[in-house]
Structures are given as C-alpha cells and as structure tokens.
Design an enzyme around this catalytic site. Structure first.
Site, PDB file in Angstrom:
ATOM      1  N   HIS A  26       0.946  -1.081   0.110  1.00 19.58           N
ATOM      2  CA  HIS A  26       0.129  -0.013  -0.119  1.00 19.58           C
ATOM      3  C   HIS A  26       0.821   1.217  -0.160  1.00 19.58           C
ATOM      4  CE1 HIS A  26      -3.263  -2.973   1.314  1.00 19.58           C
ATOM      5  NE2 HIS A  26      -3.690  -2.263   0.231  1.00 19.58           N
ATOM      6  N   HIS A  32      -2.156  -5.886  -6.634  1.00 17.13           N
ATOM      7  CA  HIS A  32      -2.317  -7.029  -5.885  1.00 17.13           C
ATOM      8  C   HIS A  32      -3.702  -7.385  -6.008  1.00 17.13           C
ATOM      9  CE1 HIS A  32      -3.204  -3.497  -3.415  1.00 17.13           C
ATOM     10  NE2 HIS A  32      -4.158  -4.317  -2.632  1.00 17.13           N
ATOM     11  N   CYS A  67     -14.748  -6.187   2.082  1.00 22.41           N
ATOM     12  CA  CYS A  67     -13.702  -5.979   1.173  1.00 22.41           C
ATOM     13  C   CYS A  67     -12.610  -6.018   2.039  1.00 22.41           C
ATOM     14  CB  CYS A  67     -13.724  -4.605   0.491  1.00 22.41           C
ATOM     15  SG  CYS A  67     -13.962  -3.071   1.515  1.00 22.41           S
ATOM     16  N   HIS A  69      -8.463  -8.604   1.192  1.00 22.15           N
ATOM     17  CA  HIS A  69      -7.354  -9.089   0.401  1.00 22.15           C
ATOM     18  C   HIS A  69      -7.186 -10.762   0.815  1.00 22.15           C
ATOM     19  CE1 HIS A  69      -6.041  -5.072   1.074  1.00 22.15           C
ATOM     20  NE2 HIS A  69      -5.771  -4.985  -0.096  1.00 22.15           N
ATOM     21  N   GLU A  87     -15.487  -9.299   9.711  1.00 17.79           N
ATOM     22  CA  GLU A  87     -16.047  -7.994   9.436  1.00 17.79           C
ATOM     23  C   GLU A  87     -17.452  -7.944   9.650  1.00 17.79           C
ATOM     24  OE1 GLU A  87     -15.259  -5.626   5.957  1.00 17.79           O
ATOM     25  OE2 GLU A  87     -13.214  -6.437   5.514  1.00 17.79           O
ATOM     26  N   GLU A 114      -5.484  -2.353  -7.070  1.00 16.86           N
ATOM     27  CA  GLU A 114      -5.906  -3.578  -7.012  1.00 16.86           C
ATOM     28  C   GLU A 114      -6.837  -4.387  -8.023  1.00 16.86           C
ATOM     29  OE1 GLU A 114      -7.230  -3.433  -2.411  1.00 16.86           O
ATOM     30  OE2 GLU A 114      -8.728  -3.353  -3.536  1.00 16.86           O
TER      31      GLU A 114
END
Length: 188
Positions: A26, A32, A67, A69, A87, A114
């Site tokens: 980041h 990614h 959302c 990764h 989450e 992304e």
C-alpha cells in the site's frame, strides 16, 4: 502456506507473480489481488458498512458489505467467507460476478492498486460486525445509493464509486436469477 502479512501480487490479467508485506504494497501502490462483497437482502437492498474511523485508510466512509485481500497462499473463496464473518459476523453464500482493476491514492499517502474480484450474495441475517472494522451498517436500495453516490461522493470509498455502475449492471441480472422481491416502485 498461508501468511497473514503478505498479499498476492498480480499482473493486469490477475496472474500471481509474487508476494509482499501488506504495508509495503500500500505504500508502493503495487497491483495486488483483492475482493469486494455485495450482500443483498431478499428485498434487493444492499448491506453497506461504514468503515471504522481508525482504519488504515478510508476511515469513516461508507462502502460495500465487505472488502479485503486474500492472504498469500489462501484461496479467494475462503478469504471471502473468512472476511465476511470477521467484518460483518455473517455467513453468506457468494458468487463471483466480475473483476476490475483500479487505482486510488489516499490523503495519508497510501495507495490502492487492486485487481478486485466482485462477489454477490443474498442474506437476511442481522449483521454483528467487529467494531474495530465497522462503525455502522445499513441496508439501502440500489437506486437510492446511486443518487447518494452522485450527490455525496465524499461519504463513500473510492472503490465503491469506481465500480458502482458495473455493479448496478450485474445487479439487474442478479435480481432476476436470485428471485429477489424488490420494491414495486423500483424499475430495473
């Protein structure tokens, strides 16, 4: 082997070519793998979350249901299921709808670049979100959200604003194939 600190680096075709620590990815803005989940209730309303204020970027902004990764070595479907539970505190069957690449730079200097995999699901469970991840949540009609994004874009995350038109196109097909009971005054 799954490594929690490493993200999957990919090319523009989502082909993996390496791994790197999340914080460095980041900082440098390297492409990614990521995913975004859109959970709808049986009335076709989207579950939105307001990100916790102290998230590493986009704190306090409203966004899609979940959302994140996948971790290096983790299957995408498992990551979607894991993060939806972490989450929002819900289990929900999801299906891949489409992918897109985006870039965004944030006020704190961090960058997102992304290849985002978008998943849809239907669930009427009441969320029980992790307060360190999610400040608030609500269900919203997709067309009310469309108006909100036009009138108050600063209240929403960059990735939601970028992909919303494509989400809306897929939503129309999703309503039919999922037999959702949307409000009668909403046309699709």
């Amino acid at each position: 082997m799954i490594n929690e600190d490493f993200l999957i680096l990919v090319n523009e075709k989502d082909q993996p070519w390496g791994k790197l620590e999340k914080s460095l990815v980041h900082q440098l803005g390297i492409l990614h793998r990521a995913f975004s989940v859109f959970v709808f209730n049986s009335q076709g309303e989207l579950l939105l979350q307001q990100r916790a204020d102290d998230k590493y970027h986009s704190g306090g902004l409203w966004t899609n249901s979940c959302c994140s990764h996948p971790r290096y070595g983790e299957e995408l479907a498992h990551a979607v299921e894991r993060r939806l539970m972490e989450e929002m505190g819900i289990n929900c069957a999801t299906n891949f709808e489409f992918g897109f690449v985006y870039k965004a730079e944030f006020e704190n200097g961090l960058k997102e670049h992304e290849y985002d995999h978008v998943f849809f699901g239907v669930c009427d469970l009441t969320p029980c979100p992790d307060e360190s991840e999610v400040k608030n949540w609500k269900y919203i009609d997709m067309y009310a959200l469309e108006a909100e994004l036009k009138n108050n874009p600063q209240k929403y995350t960059a990735w939601l604003r970028i992909c919303f038109d494509k989400v809306l196109l897929h939503y129309r097909e999703f309503v039919v194939k999922s037999n959702l009971k949307i409000k009668e005054n909403v046309s699709i």
